[in-house]
Design an enzyme around this catalytic site. Structure first.
Site, short mmCIF file in Angstrom:
data_model
loop_
_atom_site.label_atom_id
_atom_site.label_comp_id
_atom_site.label_asym_id
_atom_site.label_seq_id
_atom_site.Cartn_x
_atom_site.Cartn_y
_atom_site.Cartn_z
N HIS A 1 22.43 -14.83 -92.65
CA HIS A 1 22.24 -16.28 -92.61
C HIS A 1 20.79 -16.72 -92.47
O HIS A 1 20.49 -17.89 -92.61
CB HIS A 1 23.05 -16.89 -91.46
CG HIS A 1 22.44 -16.66 -90.11
ND1 HIS A 1 22.67 -15.51 -89.39
CD2 HIS A 1 21.59 -17.40 -89.37
CE1 HIS A 1 22.01 -15.55 -88.26
NE2 HIS A 1 21.33 -16.68 -88.21
C1 UD1 Z 1 20.47 -21.51 -86.13
C2 UD1 Z 1 19.30 -20.90 -85.35
C3 UD1 Z 1 19.33 -19.39 -85.50
C4 UD1 Z 1 20.69 -18.83 -85.10
C5 UD1 Z 1 21.76 -19.53 -85.90
C6 UD1 Z 1 23.15 -19.05 -85.57
C7 UD1 Z 1 17.38 -22.46 -85.43
C8 UD1 Z 1 16.01 -22.66 -85.94
N1 UD1 Z 1 18.03 -21.35 -85.89
O1 UD1 Z 1 20.29 -21.19 -87.50
O2 UD1 Z 1 18.33 -18.82 -84.67
O3 UD1 Z 1 20.70 -17.45 -85.39
O4 UD1 Z 1 21.68 -20.93 -85.64
O5 UD1 Z 1 24.05 -19.57 -86.51
O6 UD1 Z 1 17.85 -23.23 -84.63
N2 UD1 Z 1 25.73 -25.92 -91.03
C9 UD1 Z 1 27.01 -26.35 -91.23
N3 UD1 Z 1 27.83 -26.49 -90.14
C10 UD1 Z 1 27.41 -26.19 -88.87
C11 UD1 Z 1 26.10 -25.78 -88.70
C12 UD1 Z 1 25.27 -25.61 -89.76
O7 UD1 Z 1 27.44 -26.60 -92.33
O8 UD1 Z 1 28.22 -26.33 -87.93
C13 UD1 Z 1 24.86 -25.73 -92.20
C14 UD1 Z 1 24.01 -26.93 -92.50
O9 UD1 Z 1 23.91 -27.04 -93.89
C15 UD1 Z 1 22.67 -26.58 -91.92
C16 UD1 Z 1 22.63 -25.07 -92.13
O10 UD1 Z 1 23.98 -24.63 -91.97
O11 UD1 Z 1 21.62 -27.25 -92.55
C17 UD1 Z 1 21.78 -24.34 -91.16
O12 UD1 Z 1 22.15 -24.70 -89.80
P1 UD1 Z 1 21.05 -24.78 -88.65
O13 UD1 Z 1 21.66 -24.98 -87.33
O14 UD1 Z 1 19.99 -25.73 -89.05
O15 UD1 Z 1 20.41 -23.32 -88.67
P2 UD1 Z 1 21.14 -21.92 -88.63
O16 UD1 Z 1 20.83 -21.23 -89.92
O17 UD1 Z 1 22.58 -22.00 -88.24
#
Ligand code: UD1
Length: 360
Positions: free
Chosen positions: A208
């Protein structure tokens, strides 16, 4: 006393669990009020709700609903939303975990309000400043009043950065959860994707991180490499991976790949325990594999959990073309090394917070 724990992303729901359990212990009855503030960084049922249920966490006291966005927008939204909440709650301690955008936003809001901040899982470094998490953890360490470190290496790094006087080494909080859950699920059957059966050899994989999933060619190369492995690959699909594959037309159903929805924490631990190996770019999963005695191949150029590599249970594999060779390397001899502590971290954190004079 009142403690506010700021959580928002999947790893934080796991990290906060032992603190919730410790606060509820009978000997502390009525002494500590623990309020969970959920930033809303993760909001999908499988990224958030299932963790509260499966780890028996109390309902969040406050939901900020920040949601997704660019790093600046997401961090800023949390910062703005949490400030009035912290003013209202006036906690004795604000506790933040790890390295997410929720972590830095919670720490920054609290320290600017002159509220004491404790950072759990302090002192980790990848020395890769292109990782958003690296920036978050450095800034959070320098903002916080008390730095709860998991390892000797983390404590030593903070001393080099001039922060040694704030360090309290308490072991790794996730190790505590992993051990508790391991003992609960040992006799359960693993939940595996269609096409993977528990009595056959399989790998467990996650992917991810931005560095692996934000570039279509690199993502395609990783999927191709996993699809070519010598046993089925149970690939637990994070929303970022799902979205990027859909956008670029990358098929997750090919070769050895067996995609599935993310698992809750007990299901994940059980699936790791039954696997022949883990392939991941997650920080937490590398360490869980080590704690559960399963070899891990980390698809990154560096790791914060260097002890797992030093002890032979984790191998870094930054190039997709090297993956097949890396997962087939010999399994190391069993080790009783315990670089992450023995699983009593939450109790030690509470002892410090209850005894520590408020920083001036
Ligand atoms: C975040 C953390 C990372 C951790 C990971 C666990 C930061 C900078 N990174 O990364 O260290 O390993 O969480 O998962 O905070 N999205 C959804 N539904 C959700 C959450 C996210 O659809 O419930 C999608 C969205 O399109 C979002 C993307 O996933 O833009 C990324 O989510 P985000 O929380 O920004 O970063 P992670 O990659 O999850």
């Amino acid at each position: 006393m009142r403690i506010v724990s700021v959580v928002g992303a999947r790893p934080e729901f796991i990290q906060v669990a032992p603190l919730c359990w410790a606060v509820a212990a009978p000997e502390l009855a009525g002494e500590v009020e623990h309020v969970l503030v959920h930033t809303g960084q993760h909001y999908d049922r499988l990224m958030s709700d299932v963790f509260f249920r499966s780890l028996c966490l109390p309902e969040p006291g406050v939901m900020l609903g920040a949601g997704s966005g660019s790093h600046g927008a997401q961090t800023g939204a949390i910062l703005a939303a949490i400030e009035p909440v912290l003013l209202d709650l006036a906690p004795d301690w604000v506790v933040v975990f790890g390295d997410t955008n929720s972590t830095i936003a919670g720490a920054l809001a609290a320290v600017k309000l002159h509220l004491p901040v404790a950072h759990v899982e302090a002192g980790l470094r990848s020395f890769n400043r292109a990782m958003p998490e690296e920036i978050n953890r450095i800034l959070t360490d320098h903002a916080a009043d008390v730095l709860f470190t998991p390892t000797d290496g983390a404590s030593a790094r903070l001393a080099v950065e001039g922060l040694g006087h704030r360090v309290r080494q308490v072991g790794d909080i996730k190790t505590e959860v992993t051990y508790v859950v391991r003992d609960q699920v040992r006799d359960q059957a693993p939940v595996l994707p269609d096409g993977v059966t528990p009595d056959e050899r399989y790998y467990l994989a996650t992917l991810h991180r931005a560095e692996n999933t934000d570039d279509p060619d690199r993502l395609a190369a990783w999927l191709e490499a996993m699809a070519g492995l010598d046993a089925p690959v149970a690939l637990l699909v994070h929303p970022r991976l799902r979205d990027h594959c859909a956008r670029w037309g990358l098929d997750l159903h090919r070769g050895a790949l067996r995609p599935a929805e993310p698992l809750d924490y007990p299901e994940m631990v059980r699936a790791v325990m039954g696997s022949a190996g883990v392939v991941t770019d997650s920080g937490g999963l590398q360490k869980e594999a080590f704690l559960l005695g399963v070899p891990c191949t980390t698809v990154r150029t560096e790791t914060e959990w260097t002890e797992t590599v030093d002890l032979g249970w984790n191998a870094l594999c930054p190039k997709p073309s090297d993956l097949a060779g890396a997962v087939c390397r010999p399994v190391p001899p069993p080790s009783d090394a315990a670089p992450y502590g023995r699983g009593d971290t939450a109790r030690r954190i509470l002892d410090v917070l209850r005894g520590e004079p408020r920083p001036s």
